[in-house]
Design a protein around this motif. Sequence first.
Motif, PDB file in Angstrom:
ATOM      1  N   GLY A  30       0.776  -1.217   0.000  1.00 49.94           N
ATOM      2  CA  GLY A  30       0.000   0.000   0.000  1.00 49.94           C
ATOM      3  C   GLY A  30       0.812   1.272   0.000  1.00 49.94           C
ATOM      4  N   ILE A  44      -6.928  -3.285   3.511  1.00 47.77           N
ATOM      5  CA  ILE A  44      -8.142  -4.025   3.189  1.00 47.77           C
ATOM      6  C   ILE A  44      -9.033  -4.052   4.426  1.00 47.77           C
ATOM      7  CG2 ILE A  44      -9.085  -6.286   2.582  1.00 47.77           C
ATOM      8  CD1 ILE A  44      -6.578  -6.755   0.921  1.00 47.77           C
ATOM      9  N   THR A 208     -12.527  -6.703   1.112  1.00 50.82           N
ATOM     10  CA  THR A 208     -11.844  -7.978   0.867  1.00 50.82           C
ATOM     11  C   THR A 208     -12.029  -8.468  -0.567  1.00 50.82           C
ATOM     12  OG1 THR A 208     -13.775  -9.075   1.856  1.00 50.82           O
ATOM     13  CG2 THR A 208     -11.848  -8.771   3.258  1.00 50.82           C
ATOM     14  N   GLY A 211      -9.706  -6.343  -2.700  1.00 47.74           N
ATOM     15  CA  GLY A 211      -8.326  -6.732  -2.470  1.00 47.74           C
ATOM     16  C   GLY A 211      -7.980  -8.051  -3.140  1.00 47.74           C
ATOM     17  N   PHE A 216      -3.977  -8.014  -4.192  1.00 50.14           N
ATOM     18  CA  PHE A 216      -3.241  -7.086  -3.334  1.00 50.14           C
ATOM     19  C   PHE A 216      -2.635  -7.801  -2.135  1.00 50.14           C
ATOM     20  CE2 PHE A 216      -2.805  -3.645  -0.220  1.00 50.14           C
ATOM     21  CZ  PHE A 216      -2.073  -2.757  -0.987  1.00 50.14           C
TER      22      PHE A 216
END
Length: 226
Positions: A30, A44, A208, A211, A216
């Motif tokens: 991130g 997330i 979620t 992500g 991610f």
Amino acid sequence: MSSTNSISMNRAHIEQLVRDSLRRQVGGMGRSRISGPNPLVVNISARHCHLSQSAVETLFGKGHQLTPKKWLYQEGQYAAEESVTLIGPRSRVISNLRILGPCRDFNQVELAYTDAISLGFDIPTRNSGDIKGTPGCMLMGPAGFLKMQEGVIRAAPHVHMAPEDAAFYGVENKSFMKLKIGGALGVTFDRIFVRVDPSFKLEVHIDTDEGNSCGFGPDVPCELVR
């Protein structure tokens, strides 16, 4: 110098050291490759709920106060020790739905799309607090039940930022940005809602499902762009 002032200065110094360290870590989870006034963090956000004090007392007993379990990235925000059971329209349940504190003046449940499908909800994507006309649900705690008439949403992806971050990126409160995620999939989210406040740290929240869809995780580079 008073002990209170000393503690405040030490805390501010520690926070600055942490930020400097984050800036030096390129490609961490991130964190953007662009060097702005503050490091960008993407987190997330798993399913959770926000409750009023009245709702907390209904579910956990009169006078009950939430107990912080884990402090979150935004100042003063925490995941509470307390959790509830959510009962969906098909009588399917999610146990241990975490409450985030501190208490708010409204009740809101935030689910990912796959959660909603499993429970039988048809939920809209909304910004936090925009709950008019949304589905309700039943929450169960150790001391009672809470019937919510509305408030179940899929939270829109958004970014928290301070005024100096907004100036750096050239955006305003309640505008939109793009979040470019690198890695094997190379996904771009086109509508990241901007929230600006002096108390905010630079942080993007995705759920979620979002992500997982872009793969991610640690060492995946990301970038905020207009």
